[in-house]
Design a protein around this motif. Sequence first.
Motif, PDB file in Angstrom:
ATOM      1  N   MET A 275     -26.621 -19.428  -1.598  1.00  0.00           N
ATOM      2  CA  MET A 275     -25.993 -19.752  -0.335  1.00  0.00           C
ATOM      3  C   MET A 275     -24.506 -19.996  -0.572  1.00  0.00           C
ATOM      4  O   MET A 275     -24.130 -20.596  -1.565  1.00  0.00           O
ATOM      5  N   THR A 276     -23.735 -19.551   0.348  1.00  0.00           N
ATOM      6  CA  THR A 276     -22.293 -19.694   0.191  1.00  0.00           C
ATOM      7  C   THR A 276     -21.697 -20.729   1.122  1.00  0.00           C
ATOM      8  O   THR A 276     -20.501 -20.948   1.101  1.00  0.00           O
ATOM      9  N   HIS A 277     -22.542 -21.344   1.970  1.00  0.00           N
ATOM     10  CA  HIS A 277     -22.045 -22.371   2.880  1.00  0.00           C
ATOM     11  C   HIS A 277     -23.155 -23.389   3.147  1.00  0.00           C
ATOM     12  O   HIS A 277     -24.324 -23.141   2.862  1.00  0.00           O
ATOM     13  N   ASP A 278     -22.782 -24.535   3.677  1.00  0.00           N
ATOM     14  CA  ASP A 278     -23.757 -25.578   3.994  1.00  0.00           C
ATOM     15  C   ASP A 278     -24.677 -25.117   5.115  1.00  0.00           C
ATOM     16  O   ASP A 278     -24.268 -24.384   6.012  1.00  0.00           O
ATOM     17  N   HIS A 279     -25.900 -25.561   5.030  1.00  0.00           N
ATOM     18  CA  HIS A 279     -26.873 -25.257   6.079  1.00  0.00           C
ATOM     19  C   HIS A 279     -27.776 -26.468   6.261  1.00  0.00           C
ATOM     20  O   HIS A 279     -28.210 -27.061   5.280  1.00  0.00           O
ATOM     21  N   VAL A 280     -28.045 -26.833   7.486  1.00  0.00           N
ATOM     22  CA  VAL A 280     -28.935 -27.946   7.789  1.00  0.00           C
ATOM     23  C   VAL A 280     -30.318 -27.376   8.096  1.00  0.00           C
ATOM     24  O   VAL A 280     -30.456 -26.511   8.954  1.00  0.00           O
ATOM     25  N   PHE A 281     -31.321 -27.862   7.372  1.00  0.00           N
ATOM     26  CA  PHE A 281     -32.697 -27.426   7.584  1.00  0.00           C
ATOM     27  C   PHE A 281     -33.441 -28.486   8.378  1.00  0.00           C
ATOM     28  O   PHE A 281     -33.123 -29.669   8.317  1.00  0.00           O
ATOM     29  N   ALA A 282     -34.459 -28.070   9.095  1.00  0.00           N
ATOM     30  CA  ALA A 282     -35.253 -28.981   9.915  1.00  0.00           C
ATOM     31  C   ALA A 282     -36.169 -29.868   9.075  1.00  0.00           C
ATOM     32  O   ALA A 282     -36.611 -30.912   9.538  1.00  0.00           O
ATOM     33  N   SER A 283     -36.431 -29.462   7.850  1.00  0.00           N
ATOM     34  CA  SER A 283     -37.329 -30.244   6.992  1.00  0.00           C
ATOM     35  C   SER A 283     -37.038 -29.955   5.528  1.00  0.00           C
ATOM     36  O   SER A 283     -36.463 -28.910   5.195  1.00  0.00           O
ATOM     37  N   PRO A 284     -37.451 -30.861   4.639  1.00  0.00           N
ATOM     38  CA  PRO A 284     -37.284 -30.588   3.208  1.00  0.00           C
ATOM     39  C   PRO A 284     -38.104 -29.373   2.761  1.00  0.00           C
ATOM     40  O   PRO A 284     -37.698 -28.642   1.867  1.00  0.00           O
ATOM     41  N   SER A 285     -39.240 -29.142   3.408  1.00  0.00           N
ATOM     42  CA  SER A 285     -40.073 -27.989   3.055  1.00  0.00           C
ATOM     43  C   SER A 285     -39.389 -26.679   3.425  1.00  0.00           C
ATOM     44  O   SER A 285     -39.455 -25.706   2.667  1.00  0.00           O
ATOM     45  N   ALA A 286     -38.724 -26.655   4.564  1.00  0.00           N
ATOM     46  CA  ALA A 286     -37.999 -25.445   4.967  1.00  0.00           C
ATOM     47  C   ALA A 286     -36.888 -25.135   3.967  1.00  0.00           C
ATOM     48  O   ALA A 286     -36.716 -23.986   3.569  1.00  0.00           O
ATOM     49  N   ALA A 287     -36.159 -26.143   3.547  1.00  0.00           N
ATOM     50  CA  ALA A 287     -35.076 -25.934   2.580  1.00  0.00           C
ATOM     51  C   ALA A 287     -35.622 -25.435   1.242  1.00  0.00           C
ATOM     52  O   ALA A 287     -35.104 -24.479   0.658  1.00  0.00           O
ATOM     53  N   ALA A 288     -36.672 -26.063   0.755  1.00  0.00           N
ATOM     54  CA  ALA A 288     -37.260 -25.651  -0.522  1.00  0.00           C
ATOM     55  C   ALA A 288     -37.799 -24.235  -0.445  1.00  0.00           C
ATOM     56  O   ALA A 288     -37.615 -23.436  -1.371  1.00  0.00           O
ATOM     57  N   SER A 289     -38.434 -23.899   0.671  1.00  0.00           N
ATOM     58  CA  SER A 289     -39.010 -22.569   0.832  1.00  0.00           C
ATOM     59  C   SER A 289     -37.949 -21.475   0.874  1.00  0.00           C
ATOM     60  O   SER A 289     -38.113 -20.415   0.269  1.00  0.00           O
ATOM     61  N   VAL A 290     -36.842 -21.736   1.558  1.00  0.00           N
ATOM     62  CA  VAL A 290     -35.765 -20.745   1.624  1.00  0.00           C
ATOM     63  C   VAL A 290     -35.158 -20.530   0.242  1.00  0.00           C
ATOM     64  O   VAL A 290     -34.948 -19.398  -0.194  1.00  0.00           O
ATOM     65  N   LEU A 291     -34.895 -21.610  -0.471  1.00  0.00           N
ATOM     66  CA  LEU A 291     -34.271 -21.474  -1.788  1.00  0.00           C
ATOM     67  C   LEU A 291     -35.202 -20.828  -2.808  1.00  0.00           C
ATOM     68  O   LEU A 291     -34.765 -20.065  -3.660  1.00  0.00           O
ATOM     69  N   ALA A 292     -36.498 -21.120  -2.720  1.00  0.00           N
ATOM     70  CA  ALA A 292     -37.453 -20.573  -3.686  1.00  0.00           C
ATOM     71  C   ALA A 292     -37.972 -19.193  -3.292  1.00  0.00           C
ATOM     72  O   ALA A 292     -38.487 -18.472  -4.138  1.00  0.00           O
ATOM     73  N   GLY A 293     -37.863 -18.865  -2.004  1.00  0.00           N
ATOM     74  CA  GLY A 293     -38.380 -17.584  -1.548  1.00  0.00           C
ATOM     75  C   GLY A 293     -39.889 -17.568  -1.407  1.00  0.00           C
ATOM     76  O   GLY A 293     -40.511 -16.512  -1.419  1.00  0.00           O
ATOM     77  N   ALA A 294     -40.489 -18.741  -1.291  1.00  0.00           N
ATOM     78  CA  ALA A 294     -41.938 -18.872  -1.116  1.00  0.00           C
ATOM     79  C   ALA A 294     -42.205 -20.201  -0.416  1.00  0.00           C
ATOM     80  O   ALA A 294     -41.318 -21.052  -0.330  1.00  0.00           O
ATOM     81  N   ASN A 295     -43.427 -20.382   0.076  1.00  0.00           N
ATOM     82  CA  ASN A 295     -43.759 -21.634   0.737  1.00  0.00           C
ATOM     83  C   ASN A 295     -43.857 -22.777  -0.260  1.00  0.00           C
ATOM     84  O   ASN A 295     -44.491 -22.636  -1.313  1.00  0.00           O
TER      85      ASN A 295
END
Length: 54
Positions: free
Chosen positions: A1-21
């Motif tokens: 990621m090249t900029h800050d992003h606010v996620f609705a949940s810690p699970s959403a953030a982890a899933s986006v960064l890992a590319g899996a649930n």
Amino acid sequence: MTHDHVFASPSAAASVLAGANYNGRTAWVDRQSQKLKSHQIVSTQTEPTPATAA
């Protein structure tokens, strides 16, 4: 990621960064390897602080 992003949940953030649930409460850890879940449990067990002194 090249900029800050606010996620609705810690699970959403982890899933986006890992590319899996992922369960964000167990995926995120601090420098002492304490999971987010343990921090959330501790914070809910503490007494609420009054907003203003009576």
